[in-house]
Design a protein around this motif. Structure first.
Motif, PDB file in Angstrom:
ATOM      1  N   SER A   1       0.859  -1.176  -0.090  1.00 18.21           N
ATOM      2  CA  SER A   1      -0.056  -0.077  -0.079  1.00 18.21           C
ATOM      3  C   SER A   1       0.756   1.292   0.041  1.00 18.21           C
ATOM      4  CB  SER A   1      -0.981   0.177   1.235  1.00 18.21           C
ATOM      5  OG  SER A   1      -0.333   0.148   2.416  1.00 18.21           O
ATOM      6  N   THR A   2       2.059   1.003   0.919  1.00 25.32           N
ATOM      7  CA  THR A   2       3.141   2.397   0.858  1.00 25.32           C
ATOM      8  C   THR A   2       3.382   2.761  -0.807  1.00 25.32           C
ATOM      9  OG1 THR A   2       3.677   1.612   2.888  1.00 25.32           O
ATOM     10  CG2 THR A   2       5.072   3.525   1.609  1.00 25.32           C
TER      11      THR A   2
ATOM     12  N   GLY B   1       2.542  14.943   3.188  1.00 27.52           N
ATOM     13  CA  GLY B   1       1.996  14.708   4.551  1.00 27.52           C
ATOM     14  C   GLY B   1       0.420  15.208   4.774  1.00 27.52           C
ATOM     15  N   GLN B   2       0.057  16.173   3.940  1.00 24.70           N
ATOM     16  CA  GLN B   2      -1.239  16.875   3.762  1.00 24.70           C
ATOM     17  C   GLN B   2      -2.120  15.769   2.932  1.00 24.70           C
ATOM     18  OE1 GLN B   2      -0.714  20.679   2.015  1.00 24.70           O
ATOM     19  NE2 GLN B   2      -0.746  21.720   4.083  1.00 24.70           N
TER      20      GLN B   2
ATOM     21  N   SER C   1      -1.295   6.075   8.331  1.00 30.06           N
ATOM     22  CA  SER C   1      -0.754   6.321   9.504  1.00 30.06           C
ATOM     23  C   SER C   1       0.521   7.086   9.275  1.00 30.06           C
ATOM     24  CB  SER C   1      -0.137   4.734   9.893  1.00 30.06           C
ATOM     25  OG  SER C   1       0.725   4.332   9.097  1.00 30.06           O
ATOM     26  N   ASN C   2       1.346   7.698  10.259  1.00 35.20           N
ATOM     27  CA  ASN C   2       2.418   8.432  10.466  1.00 35.20           C
ATOM     28  C   ASN C   2       3.590   7.681   9.680  1.00 35.20           C
ATOM     29  OD1 ASN C   2       1.183  10.605  11.371  1.00 35.20           O
ATOM     30  ND2 ASN C   2       1.824  10.140  13.766  1.00 35.20           N
ATOM     31  N   GLN C   3       3.644   6.290  10.041  1.00 31.58           N
ATOM     32  CA  GLN C   3       4.521   5.538   9.490  1.00 31.58           C
ATOM     33  C   GLN C   3       4.493   5.614   8.048  1.00 31.58           C
ATOM     34  OE1 GLN C   3       7.321   3.575  11.076  1.00 31.58           O
ATOM     35  NE2 GLN C   3       7.883   3.688   8.968  1.00 31.58           N
TER      36      GLN C   3
ATOM     37  N   ASN D   1       5.851   8.584   6.515  1.00 30.54           N
ATOM     38  CA  ASN D   1       7.382   8.693   6.531  1.00 30.54           C
ATOM     39  C   ASN D   1       7.944   7.713   5.341  1.00 30.54           C
ATOM     40  OD1 ASN D   1       7.340  10.471   8.857  1.00 30.54           O
ATOM     41  ND2 ASN D   1       7.529   8.749  10.140  1.00 30.54           N
ATOM     42  N   ASP D   2       7.285   6.655   5.293  1.00 36.20           N
ATOM     43  CA  ASP D   2       7.890   5.848   4.096  1.00 36.20           C
ATOM     44  C   ASP D   2       7.788   6.427   2.945  1.00 36.20           C
ATOM     45  OD1 ASP D   2       8.632   3.917   6.066  1.00 36.20           O
ATOM     46  OD2 ASP D   2       7.161   2.721   5.693  1.00 36.20           O
ATOM     47  N   THR D   3       6.463   6.943   2.593  1.00 34.21           N
ATOM     48  CA  THR D   3       6.194   7.556   1.194  1.00 34.21           C
ATOM     49  C   THR D   3       7.195   8.654   0.917  1.00 34.21           C
ATOM     50  OG1 THR D   3       3.793   7.105   1.582  1.00 34.21           O
ATOM     51  CG2 THR D   3       4.483   8.718  -0.053  1.00 34.21           C
ATOM     52  N   VAL D   4       7.329   9.803   2.194  1.00 37.51           N
ATOM     53  CA  VAL D   4       8.277  10.562   1.739  1.00 37.51           C
ATOM     54  C   VAL D   4       9.774  10.172   1.437  1.00 37.51           C
ATOM     55  CG1 VAL D   4       9.571  12.657   2.932  1.00 37.51           C
ATOM     56  CG2 VAL D   4       7.303  12.270   3.054  1.00 37.51           C
TER      57      VAL D   4
END
Length: 403
Positions: free
Chosen positions: A253-254, A272-273, A281-283, A286-289
């Motif tokens: 999914s990421t 993030g937005q 999730s925040n994880q 972070n992974d996507t960034v």
């Protein structure tokens, strides 16, 4: 039609069906597991529907759990396995377009099946493998067609998420949506805005992870469903471009969110937005960034040591899947070879830590300590300092002296 060799998941559940029938009630396997068995695909959840009411099921079996008693579902426990048995039912009054206002238990299989979403999911199977097909689902399954049971308008007003499920099945099963069903989706697309974003997100992720995402995306865009999803309305052209890509190989999914973020040229804050609007999730954020940053460097054929270090092995694999979709030419194994050659793979491998710096240098607790640790890490990753304790202490003292 009779399926002579049932998957082991069905074989284990047959004893439950037989006990229900021995008590004088009907019992059938229903839903996607029947569809996937006929298609030769792996099955997941085994769902059982029965003419027995919940209280009657609880009298037949010693060990049960009321997992969804208001909607007729009781879990039967047998030798460490749990089997959900749901009473045949009809539903009515879908004022919020996602949940019935009332549920009525019935004894009729046909009444239960006709409320289901698509003909390929309205198949039932007796415990001996005999398939019950009341809505020509077998024909549609053979021809690769997604067709609403009954009137599309009624099905989509009962649960607007079914429109996303149709697009998802187009990708997941590589099926085509029948014209009336397609028209029904287009006419009712605005109802998707009434569905909880978490439910829509699951369907969108499955769409992108299917065997033919391009067709699923085409349905998603052509019917206008995308307009009623968080932050997607301005990106019709970008989504259409995704529908032209081939050689899909996404599995996480990421990777879906990284693909979309890269396609829309989102940077860190925008990612993030975007993902918060989809309630990830925040994880995942972070992974996507990290993955998006890596995709950019990979496509530019740059693989800086710090990018490799910050991205990590698993995310590098994901990043190159996306890069390959956009014409990237680097092999994943080559990228991982560069990663494996890094002096360190994570912060814990650095031969110095904050406590040691405080003990062995004149540094004091505060921002400067963190800054120097980060600079030491970067220097080791970039190969300008060997990862040796003494050399790192010496470099830290020099950094502190230079301010």
């Amino acid at each position: 039609m009779i399926i002579k060799k049932l998957p082991v998941e069905f074989e284990r559940a047959r004893v439950i069906m037989q006990q229900i029938e021995a008590a004088g009630f009907e019992a059938y396997f229903v839903g996607g597991s029947v569809r996937d068995t006929i298609s030769g695909n792996l099955i997941h959840d085994v769902d059982i529907a029965s003419s027995a009411y919940p209280e009657e099921i609880k009298k037949i079996f010693t060990h049960t759990v009321d997992t969804g008693i208001d909607h007729g579902t009781v879990m039967v426990l047998d030798h460490g396995e749990g089997y959900e048995v749901t009473t045949f039912r009809t539903e009515s009054g879908y004022q919020d377009f996602r949940r019935p206002d009332s549920v009525t238990f019935v004894r009729s299989l046909s009444e239960d099946l006709k409320r289901r979403d698509f003909t390929i999911n309205a198949l039932a199977m007796r415990e001996n493998g005999e398939v019950i097909d009341l809505f020509n689902g077998l024909k549609d399954l053979k021809n690769g067609v997604i067709r609403a049971v009954g009137t599309p308008q009624q099905r989509f007003h009962e649960d607007a998420l079914r429109m996303m499920r149709a697009a998802r099945f187009a990708s997941q099963l590589d099926f085509k949506i029948e014209s009336k069903t397609m028209a029904g989706i287009e006419a009712n697309a605005p109802l998707l805005a009434k569905i909880a974003v978490e439910r829509t997100r699951v369907e969108l992720e499955k769409l992108f992870l299917g065997q033919n995402p391009a067709d699923g995306i085409e349905v998603f865009v052509t019917t206008g469903l995308f307009k009623y999803c968080p932050m997607l309305a301005p990106f019709e052209a970008d989504l259409r471009q995704l529908a032209t890509l081939s050689e899909w190989n996404l599995s996480l999914s990421t990777e879906v969110w990284a693909l979309l973020s890269y396609t829309f040229y989102f940077q860190n804050k925008q990612i993030g937005q975007f993902l918060r609007a989809w309630k990830t999730s925040n994880q995942v954020i972070n992974d996507t960034v990290q993955i998006v940053r890596a995709v950019t460097e990979i496509l530019e054929e740059e693989q800086s040591p710090m990018m490799l270090f910050q991205t990590g092995r698993d995310r590098l694999v994901s990043a190159n899947k996306i890069a390959l979709l956009f014409g990237g030419e680097l092999q994943t194994n080559d990228i991982l070879a560069h990663y494996d050659a890094l002096p360190i793979k994570n912060k814990s491998e650095l031969k110095i830590d904050g406590k040691q710096l405080l003990q062995e240098t004149e540094l004091q607790p505060g921002p400067q300590l963190g800054t120097i640790l980060m600079q030491l890490e970067q220097a080791v990753v970039n190969g300008t300092i060997d990862n040796q304790h003494g050399l790192l202490i010496e470099a830290a003292r020099k950094m502190a002296k230079e301010g």
